[in-house]
Design an enzyme around this catalytic site. Structure first.
Site, PDB file in Angstrom:
ATOM      1  N   PRO A 253     -22.237  11.492 -53.416  1.00 19.92           N
ATOM      2  CA  PRO A 253     -20.842  11.875 -53.650  1.00 19.92           C
ATOM      3  C   PRO A 253     -20.000  11.797 -52.366  1.00 19.92           C
ATOM      4  CG  PRO A 253     -22.361  13.477 -54.612  1.00 19.92           C
ATOM      5  CD  PRO A 253     -23.179  12.561 -53.764  1.00 19.92           C
ATOM      6  N   SER A 254     -18.689  11.659 -52.560  1.00 21.74           N
ATOM      7  CA  SER A 254     -17.699  11.627 -51.471  1.00 21.74           C
ATOM      8  C   SER A 254     -17.954  10.491 -50.484  1.00 21.74           C
ATOM      9  CB  SER A 254     -17.674  12.955 -50.694  1.00 21.74           C
ATOM     10  OG  SER A 254     -17.596  14.032 -51.581  1.00 21.74           O
ATOM     11  N   ARG A 255     -18.608   9.457 -50.930  1.00 19.23           N
ATOM     12  CA  ARG A 255     -18.953   8.307 -50.079  1.00 19.23           C
ATOM     13  C   ARG A 255     -19.817   8.682 -48.879  1.00 19.23           C
ATOM     14  NH1 ARG A 255     -17.090   3.853 -52.141  1.00 19.23           N
ATOM     15  NH2 ARG A 255     -15.372   4.025 -53.590  1.00 19.23           N
ATOM     16  N   LEU A 256     -20.441   9.844 -48.961  1.00 17.20           N
ATOM     17  CA  LEU A 256     -21.356  10.218 -47.871  1.00 17.20           C
ATOM     18  C   LEU A 256     -22.757   9.733 -48.254  1.00 17.20           C
ATOM     19  CD1 LEU A 256     -20.010  13.793 -47.005  1.00 17.20           C
ATOM     20  CD2 LEU A 256     -19.484  11.589 -45.948  1.00 17.20           C
ATOM     21  N   HIS A 257     -22.860   8.424 -48.339  1.00 17.16           N
ATOM     22  CA  HIS A 257     -24.104   7.819 -48.815  1.00 17.16           C
ATOM     23  C   HIS A 257     -25.211   7.956 -47.782  1.00 17.16           C
ATOM     24  CE1 HIS A 257     -21.265   6.271 -51.621  1.00 17.16           C
ATOM     25  NE2 HIS A 257     -20.714   5.455 -50.755  1.00 17.16           N
TER      26      HIS A 257
END
Ligand code: FMN
Length: 201
Positions: free
Chosen positions: A178-182
């Site tokens: 989530p939130s592009r915190l890959h």
């Protein structure tokens, strides 16, 4: 499905980590889980990429089959290095593998070729992959002639067709979060061990 990639449960061996992910997508019948992008580059450094199918892998590397006169084969002849990319949308995962490339043995190509459906065997003979052809008829006529020449179960391995093995030196496992915190975990081969680092997404 989103499963975090945590240092605490990563396999220290990237091949084993790949086995874990590959077994999961295979079991879940993820769409085209065995399709991968193969990137090569010619002698001038110009890159080229296309899809191929993964037909086997183990500790020695990742195997695909193709025509040994195709553009990719000519590029691999000039520059025997490649990058593979898998993208498994349903599980938000990407795997990138960099390595050197070798032809597989004739015995290995022969054994694989004999497992292919009859039509695919004739297709390999019929297509001088990546060459210019005047029209589709040429291909269909050649295919028809080949059905006369080679009956089912009697199609020999063409000498211009076979496998390549990508021998990995670097892996990157990417897990969408989530939130592009890959999560991005990179393995680099150093002598006989694998150094593991986390990269910013
Ligand atoms: C999903 C998919 C799988 C493919 N699998 C293979 C394959 O395993 N081997 C192959 O030679 N071409 C395969 N192709 C065709 C290649 O993408 C490409 O068109 C062909 O190999 C010629 O590439 P080249 O001119 O760069 O050598 C596949 C294409 C798609 C879309």
């Amino acid at each position: 499905m989103e499963t975090p990639l945590r240092e605490s449960n990563l396999n220290p061996d990237p091949i084993e980590q790949f086995v874990r992910w590959y077994t999961e997508v295979e079991k879940q019948s993820v769409d085209m889980y065995d399709a991968m992008t193969l990137a090569t580059a010619d002698a001038s450094g110009m890159p080229s990429a296309r899809m191929v199918l993964l037909k086997g892998f183990d500790k020695d590397g990742f195997v695909f089959y193709t025509n040994y006169s195709s553009t990719k084969a000519q590029e691999l002849e000039a520059n025997p290095r490649a990058c593979l990319v898998f993208y498994w949308k349903e599980v938000q995962r990407q795997v990138r593998i960099w390595g050197t490339v070798e032809k597989v043995s004739r015995e290995e190509s022969e054994a694989y070729f004999q497992t292919r459906p009859y039509d695919s065997q004739l297709g390999a003979w019929a297509s001088h992959q990546s060459s210019i052809i005047p029209d589709r008829n040429v291909l269909e006529k050649r295919f028809e002639e080949l059905t006369q020449k080679y009956p089912e179960n009697k199609v020999p391995l063409p000498d211009f067709w076979g496998g390549y093995r990508v021998i990995p030196a670097v892996f990157e496992f990417w897990q969408g979060r989530p939130s592009r915190l890959h999560d991005r975990i990179k393995y680099t081969k150093k002598d006989e061990t694998w150094e593991i680092v986390r990269l910013a997404p």
